[in-house]
Design an enzyme around this catalytic site. Structure first.
Site, PDB file in Angstrom:
ATOM      1  CG  ASN A 128      -1.944  -2.644  14.197  1.00  0.00           C
ATOM      2  OD1 ASN A 128      -0.738  -2.817  14.391  1.00  0.00           O
ATOM      3  ND2 ASN A 128      -2.393  -1.690  13.402  1.00  0.00           N
ATOM      4  CG  HIS A 129      -0.785  -3.832   9.840  1.00  0.00           C
ATOM      5  ND1 HIS A 129      -1.069  -3.283   8.614  1.00  0.00           N
ATOM      6  CD2 HIS A 129      -0.510  -2.772  10.656  1.00  0.00           C
ATOM      7  CE1 HIS A 129      -0.970  -1.969   8.670  1.00  0.00           C
ATOM      8  NE2 HIS A 129      -0.617  -1.631   9.902  1.00  0.00           N
ATOM      9  CG  HIS A 141       4.542  -3.312   8.293  1.00  0.00           C
ATOM     10  ND1 HIS A 141       3.175  -3.148   8.342  1.00  0.00           N
ATOM     11  CD2 HIS A 141       5.036  -2.807   9.456  1.00  0.00           C
ATOM     12  CE1 HIS A 141       2.851  -2.545   9.472  1.00  0.00           C
ATOM     13  NE2 HIS A 141       3.959  -2.344  10.181  1.00  0.00           N
TER      14      HIS A 141
END
Length: 689
Positions: free
Chosen positions: A124-125, A16
């Site tokens: 998915n990001h 992230h």
């Protein structure tokens, strides 16, 4: 055994990068953790790093995030150290989906000096989107920093071919499937349209790893992927997307494989699962044996989550007495002070570990207790806590006892987000529920589901035209229906009745089809359908020379939608490459002996079992619309020792494949198999973050 036969893989997931990059306190957290991951890989002499998706937090990461990522990878992934792992599969198929120029793994490219290879699926990001259907990690791939694998070339039938790797006598079949919307992938599995290919030569000698990025925990009937959907020939499944770091591997006694859930390297939500110790796993693989080494991350910001039930706190008076609000705040401040003392003792000593902790107090005020302003409490800890504005979260148990089938009064959107736990509520779900249940504001022309998915595209993927384009598409669709039935010249009341009948007819057909086949006539079955529609609308508008009403931020990487389908690229195998120097390598075709690469054919694989508008009347809308277009029990795992010599490992026995009747197709040998996870013959087809 000789170390030359041990393949060492550092596993991490959900990095992230760019999370909270505009927060002065937390903007470097994700980058510090990622850097530590690569430092550990280098210090432990890992053969490569394997990432389980969501390298970036945003689908369109900022230039600053991409720059910082490339800066870190340039520092730790480039160098002259020879890579000892040989790739035996067709690399143009494994990695060529990013660019036609990518025909090999990055460390075999003569123009690059890679010392620490990184293999990654997308999450998915950071999933593919926009023109060319590219993701942010495709930028890293084409720049040579990373090997992007496991991307599905079809969303109807998925065929997953492994990256075949070898080091000494150890052979590894690395499977990957990038993130696909859970409901869609669940449906594809149920229809038996997911097929795994296996090495044709010495099938039982390969250690099989599957890397996946989906919901593992069940959140509904179809928005997760059961472990039983995966084939039992796998030895290990690496499960990304779930952020909780599991301390050990879990054994699936039904499918006979281990599951490793690495968790995230940075906390992106203030939950108990995220507050657990973050770590990475170093896998040691020799033949069919494996042992994991769990390595804690020391640069991660400490986080503490504590639950407080006010009615169980003895020092807080009766809720009806005066000054009780001040008592509650004083008690919460006392708990924060206590946590801060513990946080200071828990610091790892890592030079890049942030000193300020994340703290979350979940305060249950059921029983009539008042609440106080959380910002007032946070103001007292701005110099001590990284998240002073979100320390306290009030919640209470629901007192509603709704009769089965009773509809909730949706007179106000606030009814959806009253004092309940809303940390995991999604905006698009609120929009859909509100539009479906609020009869006063229910839409006559547009689909609530389509609108909610457009909101998701706007929020998660920064597609600023999503809502506008969905309105365009649905208005044109209804307008076409009215034209076909010659109803545009009728009175407005008659048109309204026909629209209502048309919507109800489509809804009934969709529900019937959904009950029969897990899908329906409703075109908004998944987010991929919405993206295809948005792409088609933009293409048609562009063809007519109409400007797109989109203004992108200068801080974002702009990728506009222009493709409705993901197309598979088919390339031939590579020929030989000239030598790159006289430097020796123990892997036979390493950095100094790449000239031998073209002389060795790739190992074949076989199939396994398986915007604002003017107000006007309805006629104005259609007149304007007519001018527009439109995702066997091993008893124990040996503990890690300080030495790599003579390490005992858990033995794995792969299921013996049955004899197959082979047939050829598309340059790769396939075979039919009368066994698959569902007990029926598998149909032929394709792939999957």
């Amino acid at each position: 055994m000789a170390d030359a036969d041990v393949m060492k893989i550092l596993v991490a997931s959900d990095i992230h990068l760019g999370y909270k990059e505009k927060d002065s306190a937390q903007q470097r957290d994700s980058f510090n953790s990622f850097e530590e991951v690569l430092v550990i890989a280098k210090e432990r002499d890992a053969d490569f790093v394997l990432l389980g998706g969501d390298l970036f937090h945003e689908n369109k990461p900022s230039r600053k995030s991409i720059h910082s990522c490339m800066e870190i990878m340039r520092k730790y992934c480039l160098g002259s150290r020879p890579c000892q792992v040989e790739v035996l599969s067709d690399q143009s198929i494994d990695f060529g989906h990013t660019s036609r120029t990518i025909t090999s793994v990055n460390y075999e490219d003569p123009n690059l000096n890679i010392s620490m290879p990184v293999f990654s699926i997308h999450g998915n990001h950071d999933d593919p989107a926009g023109s060319g259907s590219l993701s942010a990690i495709d930028l890293l791939s084409v720049a040579g920093f990373l090997n992007h694998f496991g991307r599905a070339t079809s969303l109807e039938k998925i065929e997953i071919s492994p990256v075949l790797l070898q080091k000494g006598s150890t052979k590894l079949a690395l499977y990957g499937l990038g993130s696909i919307r859970d409901e869609r992938l669940h449906r594809i599995f149920l229809k038996k349209n997911v097929k795994f290919l296996r090495p044709k030569e010495n099938t039982d000698e390969w250690f099989n790893i599957m890397t996946i990025h989906q919901n593992r925990a069940k959140h509904g009937q179809t928005n997760y992927i059961p472990e039983q959907f995966l084939d039992e020939f796998f030895d290990l499944v690496i499960w990304g997307h779930e952020h909780e770091c599991m301390g050990t591997m879990q054994w699936n006694s039904i499918q006979n494989f281990f599951v490793l859930q690495p968790g995230s390297t940075v906390a992106t939500s203030l939950t108990a699962g995220e507050s657990k110790q973050k770590h990475v796993t170093l896998l040691h693989i020799r033949g069919k044996d494996m042992k994991p080494e769990y390595i804690p991350l020391r640069s991660v910001r400490n986080m503490y989550v504590e639950d407080i039930v006010l009615k169980d706190v003895s020092c807080i008076s009766d809720p009806t007495k005066p000054m009780v609000e001040e008592e509650i705040q004083a008690y919460c401040e006392e708990r924060v002070e206590s946590i801060l003392i513990k946080a200071e003792d828990d610091l790892s000593g890592h030079p890049k570990q942030p000193k300020l902790p994340l703290i979350r107090l979940r305060v249950d005020y059921s029983g009539g207790y008042p609440t106080f302003n959380p910002y007032r409490l946070g103001a007292n800890f701005t110099e001590n806590v990284a998240n002073p504005d979100s320390i306290v979260h009030f919640l209470k148990k629901s007192t509603r006892n709704m009769v089965k089938g009773e509809k909730q009064d949706m007179s106000d959107l606030d009814d959806l987000i009253v004092n309940e736990v809303v940390e995991k509520v999604k905006v698009e779900d609120l929009v859909e529920e509100y539009l479906l249940n609020n009869t006063k504001y229910q839409m006559s022309l547009l689909s609530a589901r389509g609108m909610s998915m457009a909101v998701r595209e706007y929020v998660e993927k920064k597609e600023k035209d999503a809502i506008y384009d969905l309105c365009e598409h649905q208005l044109d669709k209804v307008s076409t229906h009215l034209k076909q039935h010659n109803l545009l010249t009728m009175e407005q009341d008659r048109i309204v009745e026909e629209i209502a009948r048309y919507k109800e007819e489509k809804k009934s057909a969709s529900m019937a089809a959904s009950n029969n086949a897990g899908g329906g006539d409703d075109e908004f079955q998944s987010q991929e359908d919405v993206r295809a529609i948005l792409a088609r609308v933009k293409l048609e508008r562009s063809a007519r020379g109409v400007a797109t009403p989109n203004i992108d931020s200068d801080d974002e990487m702009v990728i506009s939608d222009s493709e409705a389908q993901i197309t598979a690229s088919t390339r031939g195998k590579r020929g030989g490459r000239g030598g790159r120097g006289s430097k020796g390598s123990t892997r036979g075709r390493g950095r100094g002996s790449r000239s031998t690469r073209g002389s060795k054919a790739a190992i074949p694989v076989v199939e396994s079992t398986p915007v604002s508008r003017k107000t006007g009347n309805i006629m104005d809308a259609f007149n304007a619309s007519s001018q527009r277009n439109q995702s066997i029990i091993k008893s124990n795992i040996t503990k890690i020792s300080d030495s790599d010599d003579d390490v005992q490992m858990t033995s794995y026995t792969a299921p013996k494949p049955k004899r197959r009747n082979t047939k050829r197709g598309r340059g790769v040998e396939f075979s039919s198999d009368d066994e698959n996870p569902f007990g029926e013959p598998a149909s032929t087809s394709k792939r999957r973050r």
